[in-house]
Design an enzyme around this catalytic site. Structure first.
Site, PDB file in Angstrom:
ATOM      1  CB  ALA A 140     -57.008  -6.903  38.309  1.00  0.00           C
ATOM      2  CB  VAL A 141     -58.553 -11.509  36.238  1.00  0.00           C
ATOM      3  CG1 VAL A 141     -58.747 -13.031  36.170  1.00  0.00           C
ATOM      4  CG2 VAL A 141     -59.696 -10.867  37.024  1.00  0.00           C
ATOM      5  NE  ARG A 180     -54.513  -0.076  26.154  1.00  0.00           N
ATOM      6  CZ  ARG A 180     -55.637  -0.497  25.584  1.00  0.00           C
ATOM      7  NH1 ARG A 180     -56.056   0.087  24.474  1.00  0.00           N
ATOM      8  NH2 ARG A 180     -56.358  -1.468  26.126  1.00  0.00           N
ATOM      9  NE  ARG A 198     -69.521 -15.254  33.458  1.00  0.00           N
ATOM     10  CZ  ARG A 198     -69.349 -14.063  34.013  1.00  0.00           C
ATOM     11  NH1 ARG A 198     -70.393 -13.283  34.290  1.00  0.00           N
ATOM     12  NH2 ARG A 198     -68.141 -13.655  34.309  1.00  0.00           N
ATOM     13  CB  CYS A 246     -66.603 -12.426  40.865  1.00  0.00           C
ATOM     14  SG  CYS A 246     -67.305 -10.824  40.457  1.00  0.00           S
ATOM     15  N   GLY A 285     -63.557  -5.882  41.032  1.00  0.00           N
ATOM     16  CA  GLY A 285     -64.490  -6.323  40.001  1.00  0.00           C
ATOM     17  C   GLY A 285     -64.414  -5.446  38.759  1.00  0.00           C
ATOM     18  CE  LYS A 287     -72.745  -9.884  33.899  1.00  0.00           C
ATOM     19  NZ  LYS A 287     -71.501  -9.105  34.086  1.00  0.00           N
ATOM     20  NE  ARG A 308     -68.111  -2.055  41.654  1.00  0.00           N
ATOM     21  CZ  ARG A 308     -67.778  -3.152  40.981  1.00  0.00           C
ATOM     22  NH1 ARG A 308     -67.175  -4.167  41.596  1.00  0.00           N
ATOM     23  NH2 ARG A 308     -68.060  -3.260  39.704  1.00  0.00           N
ATOM     24  CG  HIS A 339     -67.154  -9.523  45.325  1.00  0.00           C
ATOM     25  ND1 HIS A 339     -66.420  -8.368  45.165  1.00  0.00           N
ATOM     26  CD2 HIS A 339     -67.640  -9.840  44.087  1.00  0.00           C
ATOM     27  CE1 HIS A 339     -66.441  -8.021  43.883  1.00  0.00           C
ATOM     28  NE2 HIS A 339     -67.167  -8.892  43.210  1.00  0.00           N
ATOM     29  CD  GLN A 396     -63.397  -9.612  41.323  1.00  0.00           C
ATOM     30  OE1 GLN A 396     -62.317  -9.021  41.504  1.00  0.00           O
ATOM     31  NE2 GLN A 396     -63.853  -9.910  40.121  1.00  0.00           N
TER      32      GLN A 396
HETATM   33  P1  A2P Z   1     -53.682  -3.883  28.248  1.00  0.00           P
HETATM   34  O1  A2P Z   1     -52.973  -3.815  29.554  1.00  0.00           O
HETATM   35  O2  A2P Z   1     -52.755  -4.041  27.101  1.00  0.00           O
HETATM   36  O3  A2P Z   1     -54.698  -2.790  28.045  1.00  0.00           O
HETATM   37  P2  A2P Z   1     -58.357  -5.187  33.813  1.00  0.00           P
HETATM   38  O4  A2P Z   1     -59.442  -6.234  33.960  1.00  0.00           O
HETATM   39  O5  A2P Z   1     -57.452  -5.141  35.010  1.00  0.00           O
HETATM   40  O6  A2P Z   1     -58.921  -3.858  33.437  1.00  0.00           O
HETATM   41  O7  A2P Z   1     -57.445  -5.668  32.583  1.00  0.00           O
HETATM   42  C1  A2P Z   1     -57.952  -5.809  31.295  1.00  0.00           C
HETATM   43  C2  A2P Z   1     -57.021  -6.668  30.465  1.00  0.00           C
HETATM   44  O8  A2P Z   1     -57.576  -6.759  29.142  1.00  0.00           O
HETATM   45  C3  A2P Z   1     -55.630  -6.079  30.284  1.00  0.00           C
HETATM   46  O9  A2P Z   1     -54.679  -7.117  30.272  1.00  0.00           O
HETATM   47  C4  A2P Z   1     -55.724  -5.410  28.925  1.00  0.00           C
HETATM   48  O10 A2P Z   1     -54.496  -5.279  28.261  1.00  0.00           O
HETATM   49  C5  A2P Z   1     -56.580  -6.390  28.194  1.00  0.00           C
HETATM   50  N1  A2P Z   1     -57.159  -5.771  26.987  1.00  0.00           N
HETATM   51  C6  A2P Z   1     -57.851  -4.626  26.893  1.00  0.00           C
HETATM   52  N2  A2P Z   1     -58.190  -4.362  25.607  1.00  0.00           N
HETATM   53  C7  A2P Z   1     -57.697  -5.389  24.860  1.00  0.00           C
HETATM   54  C8  A2P Z   1     -57.671  -5.718  23.467  1.00  0.00           C
HETATM   55  N3  A2P Z   1     -58.256  -4.949  22.555  1.00  0.00           N
HETATM   56  N4  A2P Z   1     -57.043  -6.860  23.071  1.00  0.00           N
HETATM   57  C9  A2P Z   1     -56.451  -7.653  23.988  1.00  0.00           C
HETATM   58  N5  A2P Z   1     -56.420  -7.398  25.319  1.00  0.00           N
HETATM   59  C10 A2P Z   1     -57.019  -6.286  25.761  1.00  0.00           C
END
Ligand code: A2P
Length: 339
Positions: free
Chosen positions: A15-16, A41, A101, A130, A161, A214, A236, A243, A317
């Site tokens: 999302a970010v 993935r 942080r 955030c 979040g 935090k 939440r 937020h 956020q």
């Molecule tokens: P992926 O889409 O391949 O799982 P969100 O904050 O929206 O949940 O997104 C989390 C982000 O962190 C996604 O881009 C996700 O990629 C990435 N991510 C999760 N696990 C890993 C990992 N082991 N190595 C690199 N990126 C990761």
């Protein structure tokens, strides 16, 4: 020709991460190469950027050669695992997770408040929590002019979040509720549609959850007041991506007038007064969504404390609470000639 920077986005599919990509384009960030990284993935899939399909790579310790700036938003575990390798490879890491942080050697930056703290760094700069950013966008300028002694804050935090999966859970549960289907929480511990609950993080020995803690510690670090009195209650709510926060500020000395605060917010960067009592129009998450500025309203003297003022704020956020603040950190570093 203007200088360009090779940029990596770690967590580009999240999302970010998606907001980072939009901001890089919309703000004409001076990119050379753009490297999109995520988990195994996503490796091999593509994401669109400025009309081009860019192939996503798997994040490894070797992903960062030639990278000047790396925006990390893939969770604290990934930042701990990969950010030092990125910094070692010569990149400036802007880390959106909480991993670094409170490390005293890592600057924690809200550009409108303490950009100069970023000058001395070891390659990693932390983007604050955030809720902390959104609160300090209003409190920071006020504190600079009229020193603040104590902050009491209660948050109304959106599902963004918890990432894309958190937002999806709200939408899916709302559909299920309206269809009379059973609801099984997956991302959050409780039903979020038509409900709210205390922030879903662990409670510490003082009875505060991680989010509240935090807000306390990061505020003290960013404002450079180690003993600033801050107390927070984080909740939440079933909102998608902005937020809101109710903030009570007590001053060291005499409190400013409501007009003085309004005028200060009016002239401060990144905040906008939304405070129309006649129309009962105040900051709302729907109106803050998609906006760069944090909306500030309900500015009033606290009738229960002659030294205090109340405010209500809403901020996106995913933008000022995360990706926008991160991009602004990098922009500030470039502007100052620190990168
Ligand atoms: P992926 O889409 O391949 O799982 P969100 O904050 O929206 O949940 O997104 C989390 C982000 O962190 C996604 O881009 C996700 O990629 C990435 N991510 C999760 N696990 C890993 C990992 N082991 N190595 C690199 N990126 C990761």
């Amino acid at each position: 020709m203007a200088k360009t920077y090779n940029v990596a986005v770690v967590g580009a599919t999240g999302a970010v991460g998606i907001e980072f990509l939009k901001l890089i384009k919309d703000r004409h960030f001076p990119i050379g190469e753009l490297r999109l990284l995520a988990s195994s993935r996503s490796a091999g899939k593509t994401l669109e950027f400025d009309g081009q399909q860019i192939t996503i790579g798997e994040t490894t310790k070797d992903s960062f050669s030639g990278v000047d700036i790396a925006f990390f938003s893939a969770g604290g575990g990934r930042s701990l695992e990969f950010a030092p390798a990125a910094a070692e490879a010569g990149a400036i890491v802007v880390d959106n997770s909480s991993a670094y942080r409170m490390d005293p050697t890592v600057p924690l930056i809200v550009p409108e408040i303490n950009m100069e703290d970023a000058k001395v760094n070891h390659g990693i700069i932390a983007n604050p929590n955030c809720s902390t950013i959104i609160m300090l966008m209003a409190v920071g300028p006020i504190h600079k002019k009229w020193p603040v002694k104590r902050i009491i804050v209660s948050t109304y935090q959106s599902t963004s979040g918890a990432g894309a999966a958190g937002m999806e859970e709200l939408v899916n549960q709302t559909h299920a509720y309206l269809n009379g289907d059973p609801i099984t929480p997956k991302v959050f511990p409780h039903q979020i549609a038509f409900n709210l609950f205390s922030h879903n993080t662990k409670i510490n020995e003082y009875g505060y959850n991680e989010e509240e803690w935090k807000m306390v510690c990061e505020t003290q670090k960013i404002l450079h007041v180690a003993d600033m009195a801050v107390t927070a209650t984080c909740v939440r709510v079933p909102i998608l991506r902005a937020h809101s926060e109710s903030i009570n500020i007590e001053f060291e000395g005499e409190r400013p007038s409501v007009e003085q605060i309004r005028a200060l917010i009016d002239e401060s960067a990144g905040v906008e007064v939304v405070d129309d009592a006649a129309m009962n129009h105040f900051p709302m998450p729907l109106e803050a969504s998609g906006k760069y500025d944090v909306l500030v309203g309900r500015i009033r003297h606290d009738i229960s404390n002659a030294k205090a003022v109340d405010l209500f704020v809403s901020g996106d956020q995913l933008l000022k609470g995360a990706a926008l603040n991160g991009i602004q950190i990098a922009e500030g570093m470039i502007q100052q000639g620190w990168i």
